[in-house]
Design a protein around this motif. Sequence first.
Motif, PDB file in Angstrom:
ATOM      1  N   ASP A   1     -41.554  13.321  19.623  1.00  0.00           N
ATOM      2  CA  ASP A   1     -40.372  13.594  18.810  1.00  0.00           C
ATOM      3  C   ASP A   1     -39.339  12.533  19.145  1.00  0.00           C
ATOM      4  O   ASP A   1     -38.753  12.522  20.232  1.00  0.00           O
ATOM      5  CB  ASP A   1     -39.857  15.001  19.130  1.00  0.00           C
ATOM      6  CG  ASP A   1     -38.673  15.413  18.253  1.00  0.00           C
ATOM      7  OD1 ASP A   1     -38.016  14.532  17.666  1.00  0.00           O
ATOM      8  OD2 ASP A   1     -38.407  16.633  18.180  1.00  0.00           O
ATOM      9  N   GLU A   2     -39.117  11.622  18.191  1.00  0.00           N
ATOM     10  CA  GLU A   2     -38.195  10.514  18.406  1.00  0.00           C
ATOM     11  C   GLU A   2     -36.763  10.853  18.010  1.00  0.00           C
ATOM     12  O   GLU A   2     -35.863  10.020  18.131  1.00  0.00           O
ATOM     13  CB  GLU A   2     -38.653   9.280  17.599  1.00  0.00           C
ATOM     14  CG  GLU A   2     -40.091   8.850  17.851  1.00  0.00           C
ATOM     15  CD  GLU A   2     -40.248   8.056  19.132  1.00  0.00           C
ATOM     16  OE1 GLU A   2     -39.245   7.930  19.880  1.00  0.00           O
ATOM     17  OE2 GLU A   2     -41.363   7.572  19.404  1.00  0.00           O
ATOM     18  N   GLY A   3     -36.539  12.035  17.493  1.00  0.00           N
ATOM     19  CA  GLY A   3     -35.216  12.429  17.031  1.00  0.00           C
ATOM     20  C   GLY A   3     -35.042  12.205  15.549  1.00  0.00           C
ATOM     21  O   GLY A   3     -34.736  13.134  14.797  1.00  0.00           O
ATOM     22  N   ASP A   4     -35.240  10.959  15.106  1.00  0.00           N
ATOM     23  CA  ASP A   4     -35.114  10.662  13.676  1.00  0.00           C
ATOM     24  C   ASP A   4     -36.472  10.584  12.981  1.00  0.00           C
ATOM     25  O   ASP A   4     -36.535  10.402  11.776  1.00  0.00           O
ATOM     26  CB  ASP A   4     -34.340   9.363  13.460  1.00  0.00           C
ATOM     27  CG  ASP A   4     -35.006   8.146  14.108  1.00  0.00           C
ATOM     28  OD1 ASP A   4     -35.939   8.353  14.919  1.00  0.00           O
ATOM     29  OD2 ASP A   4     -34.596   7.021  13.796  1.00  0.00           O
ATOM     30  N   THR A   5     -37.551  10.706  13.752  1.00  0.00           N
ATOM     31  CA  THR A   5     -38.897  10.735  13.189  1.00  0.00           C
ATOM     32  C   THR A   5     -39.846  11.241  14.281  1.00  0.00           C
ATOM     33  O   THR A   5     -39.392  11.670  15.358  1.00  0.00           O
ATOM     34  CB  THR A   5     -39.329   9.338  12.692  1.00  0.00           C
ATOM     35  OG1 THR A   5     -40.584   9.449  12.013  1.00  0.00           O
ATOM     36  CG2 THR A   5     -39.456   8.353  13.833  1.00  0.00           C
TER      37      THR A   5
ATOM     38  N   THR B   1     -33.230  16.431  12.367  1.00  0.00           N
ATOM     39  CA  THR B   1     -33.754  15.664  11.242  1.00  0.00           C
ATOM     40  C   THR B   1     -34.894  16.434  10.588  1.00  0.00           C
ATOM     41  O   THR B   1     -35.775  16.947  11.277  1.00  0.00           O
ATOM     42  CB  THR B   1     -34.257  14.295  11.711  1.00  0.00           C
ATOM     43  OG1 THR B   1     -33.166  13.572  12.294  1.00  0.00           O
ATOM     44  CG2 THR B   1     -34.848  13.484  10.562  1.00  0.00           C
TER      45      THR B   1
ATOM     46  N   THR C   1     -33.275  16.653  17.030  1.00  0.00           N
ATOM     47  CA  THR C   1     -31.906  16.329  16.627  1.00  0.00           C
ATOM     48  C   THR C   1     -31.527  16.952  15.291  1.00  0.00           C
ATOM     49  O   THR C   1     -30.422  16.722  14.803  1.00  0.00           O
ATOM     50  CB  THR C   1     -31.725  14.809  16.526  1.00  0.00           C
ATOM     51  OG1 THR C   1     -32.609  14.294  15.517  1.00  0.00           O
ATOM     52  CG2 THR C   1     -32.020  14.129  17.854  1.00  0.00           C
TER      53      THR C   1
ATOM     54  N   GLY D   1     -30.811  15.972   5.529  1.00  0.00           N
ATOM     55  CA  GLY D   1     -31.182  17.064   6.414  1.00  0.00           C
ATOM     56  C   GLY D   1     -31.478  18.340   5.672  1.00  0.00           C
ATOM     57  O   GLY D   1     -31.831  19.359   6.283  1.00  0.00           O
TER      58      GLY D   1
ATOM     59  N   LYS E   1     -32.744  12.481   3.721  1.00  0.00           N
ATOM     60  CA  LYS E   1     -31.552  11.699   4.048  1.00  0.00           C
ATOM     61  C   LYS E   1     -30.364  12.588   4.378  1.00  0.00           C
ATOM     62  O   LYS E   1     -29.415  12.150   5.050  1.00  0.00           O
ATOM     63  CB  LYS E   1     -31.187  10.782   2.873  1.00  0.00           C
ATOM     64  CG  LYS E   1     -32.236   9.745   2.546  1.00  0.00           C
ATOM     65  CD  LYS E   1     -31.826   8.922   1.329  1.00  0.00           C
ATOM     66  CE  LYS E   1     -32.886   7.908   0.938  1.00  0.00           C
ATOM     67  NZ  LYS E   1     -32.484   7.140  -0.274  1.00  0.00           N
TER      68      LYS E   1
ATOM     69  N   ARG F   1     -38.733  20.091  11.687  1.00  0.00           N
ATOM     70  CA  ARG F   1     -37.394  19.649  12.080  1.00  0.00           C
ATOM     71  C   ARG F   1     -37.428  19.138  13.521  1.00  0.00           C
ATOM     72  O   ARG F   1     -37.928  19.815  14.417  1.00  0.00           O
ATOM     73  CB  ARG F   1     -36.375  20.783  11.930  1.00  0.00           C
ATOM     74  CG  ARG F   1     -34.946  20.280  11.825  1.00  0.00           C
ATOM     75  CD  ARG F   1     -33.986  21.397  11.474  1.00  0.00           C
ATOM     76  NE  ARG F   1     -34.077  21.817  10.093  1.00  0.00           N
ATOM     77  CZ  ARG F   1     -33.478  21.222   9.068  1.00  0.00           C
ATOM     78  NH1 ARG F   1     -32.749  20.125   9.273  1.00  0.00           N
ATOM     79  NH2 ARG F   1     -33.601  21.690   7.839  1.00  0.00           N
ATOM     80  N   THR F   2     -36.914  17.935  13.748  1.00  0.00           N
ATOM     81  CA  THR F   2     -36.959  17.310  15.064  1.00  0.00           C
ATOM     82  C   THR F   2     -35.906  17.913  15.992  1.00  0.00           C
ATOM     83  O   THR F   2     -35.077  18.735  15.597  1.00  0.00           O
ATOM     84  CB  THR F   2     -36.710  15.801  14.965  1.00  0.00           C
ATOM     85  OG1 THR F   2     -35.324  15.582  14.633  1.00  0.00           O
ATOM     86  CG2 THR F   2     -37.593  15.148  13.909  1.00  0.00           C
TER      87      THR F   2
ATOM     88  N   ARG G   1     -38.663  11.577   5.150  1.00  0.00           N
ATOM     89  CA  ARG G   1     -37.483  12.068   5.872  1.00  0.00           C
ATOM     90  C   ARG G   1     -36.362  12.377   4.885  1.00  0.00           C
ATOM     91  O   ARG G   1     -36.056  11.571   4.007  1.00  0.00           O
ATOM     92  CB  ARG G   1     -37.020  11.020   6.882  1.00  0.00           C
ATOM     93  CG  ARG G   1     -35.775  11.396   7.673  1.00  0.00           C
ATOM     94  CD  ARG G   1     -35.528  10.399   8.797  1.00  0.00           C
ATOM     95  NE  ARG G   1     -35.354   9.031   8.300  1.00  0.00           N
ATOM     96  CZ  ARG G   1     -35.591   7.944   9.021  1.00  0.00           C
ATOM     97  NH1 ARG G   1     -36.014   8.047  10.275  1.00  0.00           N
ATOM     98  NH2 ARG G   1     -35.414   6.740   8.517  1.00  0.00           N
TER      99      ARG G   1
END
Length: 362
Positions: free
Chosen positions: A324-328, A251, A249, A274, A272, A246-247, A270
């Motif tokens: 960690d990009e937040g969404d990936t 995700t 954010t 969560g 969709k 889990r990132t 990923r």
Amino acid sequence: MRYRTLSAIAGILLAAAPVALAAQQPPAPAADMLLMPQMRLHDPWIVADKAAGTYHLFTRNDARMTGDARLGIMAYTSRDLKHWTTPTLVFAWPKGGWATDGAWAPEVHPWRGKWYLFATFHNEKLPLPSRGARPLHRRSTVLAVADRPGGPFTLVRGGESVAPAAQMTLDGSLYVDPAGKPWMVYAHEWVQTDIGTIEAVPLNDDLSAAGSPRVLFRANEAPWALAQPQADGTNIYVTDGPELFRTRTGTLLMLWSSYGKGGYIQGIARSKTGDLAGGWEHLPPLVRRDSGHGMVFRAFDGRLMMILHRPFTRALGKLYELRDEGDTVSVVREATELDLEAYPTHPCGPGKRPAGGDPDEC
């Protein structure tokens, strides 16, 4: 992942004063410490025990490394991710147990004050009902438990399968949802299904199955996954090595592997929603070029890292720094100063563009 029956970061902590820096550095490695090119690795799993200042790296036991020929799991240890001890056997399959081979894809997870080893074993002399010409046999992820992350581990429930024993399953991984409920996420083997799946089974607090498995996705849903033609005329799709992350954010991501252009591939999916149920969308692979079955961990200095085996055919260990990009998550770089790996997966290097848009070509 099967063995083909189809086979310094934590040590350099910046401090303001030289005295403080010296106090925080680990002792110099002994002369007999191993480097990753000297280590036999497949499906590597790292536990970063920050309290003890020790990384534990788990893989299938190799008698050439431990001097012990028993079927089981061995572990290397390190203080800096570069210099590793000679491995020791931390779990041995007991005499009289149902399995005769395997010890694949060990994972070690904390749960309720204990440490649980998830590992896959099999026995080709224990047949399962077959729906076609391909013979099936028992293959399952089982649990062992220890008081400490480095073991030794003792078999749980006599080696009872976590997922249904009638399924050929492998690569079980613990996932705890936001409500605190445990699940085992695993691969349902292509040998039985043709198109391999990633599935999840809900667990009780003792990590026994609490319900029926649920299919999360099928391997051929990933646009990069390629069918693997078999001698019997079938085309199969492989699923291997699920691990949930889990990132920052919230995700929910899943690392998993299959085959695509360039061989074995480290994929990423990923959720969709969560939630574990998904649906799941497949992002561009993290690493191509005959590499996979990776897992994510935090180094002692806080950096997000990934280890996988590369190349598949030699099963060397390879380390990456991730972002960690937040969404990936994305690959920042290959940590070659740690793994000394001679087969780069990102050959273009900074400032160079792939030829024709192909990330495998420069």
